[in-house]
Design a protein around this motif. Structure first.
Motif, PDB file in Angstrom:
ATOM      1  N   LEU A   1      20.159  63.126  24.371  1.00 57.05           N
ATOM      2  CA  LEU A   1      19.627  64.268  25.112  1.00 57.05           C
ATOM      3  C   LEU A   1      18.222  64.642  24.664  1.00 57.05           C
ATOM      4  CD1 LEU A   1      22.694  66.682  25.415  1.00 57.05           C
ATOM      5  CD2 LEU A   1      21.838  65.049  27.082  1.00 57.05           C
TER       6      LEU A   1
ATOM      7  N   PHE B   1      15.470  64.182  27.205  1.00 54.34           N
ATOM      8  CA  PHE B   1      15.484  65.203  28.253  1.00 54.34           C
ATOM      9  C   PHE B   1      14.931  66.525  27.720  1.00 54.34           C
ATOM     10  CE2 PHE B   1      18.084  68.061  31.197  1.00 54.34           C
ATOM     11  CZ  PHE B   1      17.224  67.879  32.267  1.00 54.34           C
TER      12      PHE B   1
ATOM     13  N   ALA C   1      22.052  71.746  27.758  1.00 52.33           N
ATOM     14  CA  ALA C   1      22.718  70.587  27.148  1.00 52.33           C
ATOM     15  C   ALA C   1      24.215  70.584  27.440  1.00 52.33           C
ATOM     16  CB  ALA C   1      22.468  70.578  25.644  1.00 52.33           C
TER      17      ALA C   1
ATOM     18  N   CYS D   1      25.182  68.707  30.698  1.00 52.13           N
ATOM     19  CA  CYS D   1      24.711  67.329  30.859  1.00 52.13           C
ATOM     20  C   CYS D   1      25.803  66.324  30.503  1.00 52.13           C
ATOM     21  CB  CYS D   1      23.502  67.069  29.965  1.00 52.13           C
ATOM     22  SG  CYS D   1      22.059  68.066  30.354  1.00 52.13           S
ATOM     23  N   THR D   2      25.901  65.270  31.293  1.00 49.75           N
ATOM     24  CA  THR D   2      26.759  64.139  30.936  1.00 49.75           C
ATOM     25  C   THR D   2      25.905  62.874  30.980  1.00 49.75           C
ATOM     26  OG1 THR D   2      27.471  63.827  33.230  1.00 49.75           O
ATOM     27  CG2 THR D   2      28.885  65.171  31.833  1.00 49.75           C
ATOM     28  N   ILE D   3      26.300  61.887  30.210  1.00 51.40           N
ATOM     29  CA  ILE D   3      25.550  60.631  30.136  1.00 51.40           C
ATOM     30  C   ILE D   3      26.331  59.532  30.848  1.00 51.40           C
ATOM     31  CG2 ILE D   3      24.657  58.848  28.572  1.00 51.40           C
ATOM     32  CD1 ILE D   3      23.046  61.426  28.436  1.00 51.40           C
TER      33      ILE D   3
ATOM     34  N   ILE E   1      16.981  58.456  31.314  1.00 51.85           N
ATOM     35  CA  ILE E   1      16.632  58.457  29.895  1.00 51.85           C
ATOM     36  C   ILE E   1      16.071  57.095  29.497  1.00 51.85           C
ATOM     37  CG2 ILE E   1      17.594  58.571  27.551  1.00 51.85           C
ATOM     38  CD1 ILE E   1      19.512  60.712  28.611  1.00 51.85           C
TER      39      ILE E   1
ATOM     40  N   LEU F   1      21.150  60.635  32.710  1.00 52.27           N
ATOM     41  CA  LEU F   1      21.708  61.946  32.432  1.00 52.27           C
ATOM     42  C   LEU F   1      22.053  62.592  33.773  1.00 52.27           C
ATOM     43  CD1 LEU F   1      20.390  64.560  29.963  1.00 52.27           C
ATOM     44  CD2 LEU F   1      20.618  65.204  32.354  1.00 52.27           C
TER      45      LEU F   1
END
Length: 197
Positions: free
Chosen positions: A2, A5, A24, A27-29, A52, A104
């Motif tokens: 993160l 970002f 944060a 947010c998911t990756i 990212i 992200l």
């Protein structure tokens, strides 16, 4: 992951640590392998997506099976289908990874809530939307006004890193020219200056 970002946001607007923690939390990756889809035609796009790492393309496929690339996006860029996101309609686009990528994702409702809670984020989004609108206008102008050579020079000037990362047939599909024409144009433009339109 993160951190990229966080740096992106803080390079554009001022937010507190508490505001960052709020961002944060939503947010998911998502990791994509090369050629893996982020979105397929017929699906409804429901996220805001920030790259990212890696490179994506947005494109359509016509009835002959030919690809028409609308855009590329790499690190620190946003991707997705804004029309589908805003209307809830099925997307006409495919978005896939040109190389292994890390994306992200933020759900639409969560992102909109954060924009209401943190005015700086809403301002950042407005600024991005304005720049995207200008970029789209310039792209349309290039497509209808430039020669193939001017289009290619414009592409490598605007997106200097993409020429080495993106396969040539995809650049040709983005420019709306054949791979053969692109090959000829690349030879011609070896020592040519970009257009000044």
């Amino acid at each position: 992951m993160l951190n990229a970002f966080k740096e992106y946001i803080r390079s554009r607007v001022t937010i507190t640590d508490q505001e960052w923690d709020r961002i944060a939390a939503i947010c998911t990756i998502k990791k994509l392998r090369k050629k893996q889809y982020l979105l397929q035609e017929g699906e409804v796009w429901k996220h805001y997506a920030f790259i990212i790492q890696g490179c994506l393309r947005t494109y359509t496929v016509d009835e002959k099976g030919d690809e028409h690339i609308i855009s590329f996006a790499a690190e620190n860029w946003w991707a997705g289908d804004r029309e589908s996101l805003l209307t809830g309609n099925n997307s006409i686009f495919n978005i896939d990874a040109i190389e292994d990528s890390i994306i992200l994702l933020i759900k639409k409702a969560d992102f909109e809530a954060v924009c209401k809670e943190i005015p700086a984020i809403a301002e950042m989004v407005k600024d991005i939307a304005e720049k995207n609108s200008i970029a789209a206008q310039k792209r349309i102008h290039a497509v209808i006004s430039y020669t193939a050579q001017e289009q290619y020079l414009n592409f490598i000037t605007q997106y200097p890193g993409f020429a080495s990362r993106v396969p040539q047939h995809m650049i040709a599909a983005y420019l709306g020219i054949s791979a053969e024409t692109l090959s000829r144009v690349r030879k011609q433009t070896a020592n040519t200056q970009p257009p000044t339109h």
